[in-house]
Write an enzyme that holds these catalytic residues in place. Structure first.
Site, short mmCIF file in Angstrom:
data_model
loop_
_atom_site.label_atom_id
_atom_site.label_comp_id
_atom_site.label_asym_id
_atom_site.label_seq_id
_atom_site.Cartn_x
_atom_site.Cartn_y
_atom_site.Cartn_z
N LYS A 223 40.60 34.64 30.66
CA LYS A 223 39.33 35.36 30.75
C LYS A 223 38.37 34.82 29.68
O LYS A 223 38.75 34.64 28.52
CB LYS A 223 39.55 36.85 30.55
N ASP A 251 37.82 32.43 34.04
CA ASP A 251 37.31 33.56 34.81
C ASP A 251 36.31 34.34 33.96
O ASP A 251 36.68 34.94 32.96
CB ASP A 251 38.46 34.47 35.23
N GLU A 277 35.61 30.97 37.60
CA GLU A 277 35.64 32.06 38.57
C GLU A 277 34.56 33.09 38.27
O GLU A 277 34.32 33.44 37.11
CB GLU A 277 37.03 32.71 38.53
N GLU A 306 36.40 37.98 44.59
CA GLU A 306 36.99 39.23 44.14
C GLU A 306 36.10 40.43 44.44
O GLU A 306 36.57 41.49 44.82
CB GLU A 306 37.27 39.13 42.64
N ASP A 329 39.74 39.24 48.83
CA ASP A 329 40.38 40.39 48.20
C ASP A 329 40.77 41.38 49.31
O ASP A 329 39.93 41.74 50.15
CB ASP A 329 39.43 41.05 47.21
N HIS A 356 42.44 36.70 45.49
CA HIS A 356 42.45 37.50 44.26
C HIS A 356 43.58 38.52 44.38
O HIS A 356 43.79 39.11 45.44
CB HIS A 356 41.11 38.22 44.09
#
Length: 455
Positions: A223, A251, A277, A306, A329, A356
């Site tokens: 992240k 991400d 992402e 997502e 998703d 995701h």
């Protein structure tokens, strides 16, 4: 003749896990998530009272709103004949997602679409149970014509026609038995997000990556987006642990404006990420296109989906060549009918699908999508991988099985969505045992606030 019987009732429960206490799931936009689910049971009078189970995923506060939306949607389903639902699921989806009054608080997006997904996930779990197959097998065994009948082609025929969908699925039948044997032996490749949540301190980050490496993981996601200095330090730690040859993904969870996304990612390019992402707003198709073009020379792709609201936004992203990895998703889109549409469009536009997952139950759901895509649509594993997060699987009756960094095919009938009753008793909000204990101890602000408010 299809399944006999009717839907006799639908119940929904607000289930939440206090993951914010240990920073599980934390990212640049969601600092304190409590992984939660609006958990649905569709009851029938078929086969002596068989039920189907489904869910949609949230991050805690607001889960009660989704629960209310599920109840509103459920009124359109209770009393329906199962044969009528399953013989033309595309039409049933359209009726459910486009109710003349409920669609005003959508349409086909937001809270109402999350609610539709929860109910549809339960219905597909039910269908697979009635057929005695895991969902991936139910789908892959269907004839192309039956699969196409499950899709609502509204608004996407400029990108995918029924005839094109049929052609893709007919081609997908070639060699399917060999691919299924491969899947049974080796599973479907996964990557891990469990090691590098934004709230983890450096020592824990290093430890988790080291342990994952020892367990055979070769693909890691980190992240980013809160602080460039922190991102550089944390990416350096991960690269130091996993070495130069293993795969790293970034991400940002929608943290940046478009130009900022390009500049920030360029500064992280030295860590050789496969993708960035959700670099910006999930609704900004042209922004994603700009970012994709700007980063292409660096060999960094754009991944998103997502929080992509529906098949129409995916259509535009694919048409604009605005993403290189399609992250469907299973709870954001409107169940299997809409997922099928996106898988087929992605195949036509030659964009790999990398679902995701994570959260509560998303891994259990997403594994079926990846396996069906490999068996019947894409027919390839090239650049395809399914996300894995090692949280909360113990609360499911049939949790995912990971072997050598791969999802092993679930063999139990259904969509792998049924939760354990003891877990529901413990984590139903706000009256479950765990939430009562947190409220009395004052260790969780939401639990304490509910108690103080007399709820």
């Amino acid at each position: 003749m299809g399944p006999q019987g009717r839907v006799t009732g639908i119940t929904v429960r607000d289930v939440r896990f206090p993951t914010s206490l240990e920073q599980h799931g934390s990212d640049a936009m969601h600092r304190d998530p409590d992984y939660s689910a609006a958990y649905v049971e569709v009851r029938t009078d078929a086969c002596g009272g068989l039920s189907g189970f489904g869910l949609t995923f949230t991050l805690g506060r607001g889960n009660e709103i989704v629960v209310c939306a599920v109840r509103a949607v459920s009124d359109l389903v209770v009393g329906e004949q199962l044969e009528r639902i399953f013989e033309d699921f595309g039409s049933f989806y359209h009726r459910l997602a486009n109710d003349g009054q409920l669609r005003w608080v959508g349409p086909e997006k937001g809270v109402i679409h999350l609610a539709v997904a929860a109910v549809l996930n339960a219905l597909w779990d039910l269908w697979a149970r009635l057929e005695g197959k895991p969902l991936w097998k139910l789908l892959s065994d269907m004839e192309p014509e039956q699969l196409v009948s499950c899709i609502d082609f509204s608004y996407i025929t400029d990108a995918l026609t029924r005839a094109e969908a049929l052609e893709i699925l007919r081609k997908g039948r070639v060699g399917r038995e060999a691919r299924e044997s491969q899947l049974m032996e080796s599973g479907f490749p996964a990557y891990t997000t469990s090691c590098a949540w934004l709230g983890y301190p450096d020592a824990e980050l290093r430890q988790r990556c080291t342990e994952a490496l020892q367990d055979g993981w070769t693909r890691f996601k980190v992240k980013v987006g809160s602080s460039l200095e922190d991102d550089e330090r944390r990416c350096h730690i991960i690269r130091d642990v996993i070495g130069p040859d293993r795969t790293l993904m970034l991400d940002a969870n929608q943290r940046w404006d478009v130009l900022e996304a390009v500049e920030w990612t360029q500064k992280l390019a030295r860590f050789r990420p496969l993708w960035i992402e959700e670099p910006t707003s999930p609704d900004d198709v042209l922004g994603h296109k700009y970012i994709s073009q700007a980063l292409s020379a660096l060999g960094i792709g754009v991944a998103t989906g997502e929080q992509c609201q529906n098949r129409v936004v995916f259509k535009q992203l694919l048409q604009a060549k605005a993403l290189q990895f399609c992250q469907v998703d299973t709870c954001r889109l409107g169940g299997i009918p809409e997922i099928l549409a996106v898988l087929l469009m992605a195949c036509k536009f030659q964009v790999p699908v990398c679902p995701h997952a994570g959260g509560v139950g998303l891994c259990e759901l997403a594994q079926h999508i990846s396996m069906f895509d490999f068996l019947s649509v894409s027919t390839s594993l090239e650049n395809r991988v399914c996300e894995y997060v090692d949280h909360l699987h113990e609360h499911f009756v049939f949790p995912v099985r990971i072997h050598k960094a791969a999802y092993m095919p679930p063999m139990e009938p259904g969509y792998s969505t049924e939760m354990r009753e003891d877990s529901l008793q413990d984590f139903e909000f706000p009256g479950g045992r765990v939430w009562r204990e947190l409220a009395s101890s004052g260790k969780h602000s939401v639990a304490a606030a509910v108690t103080e408010g007399g709820s």
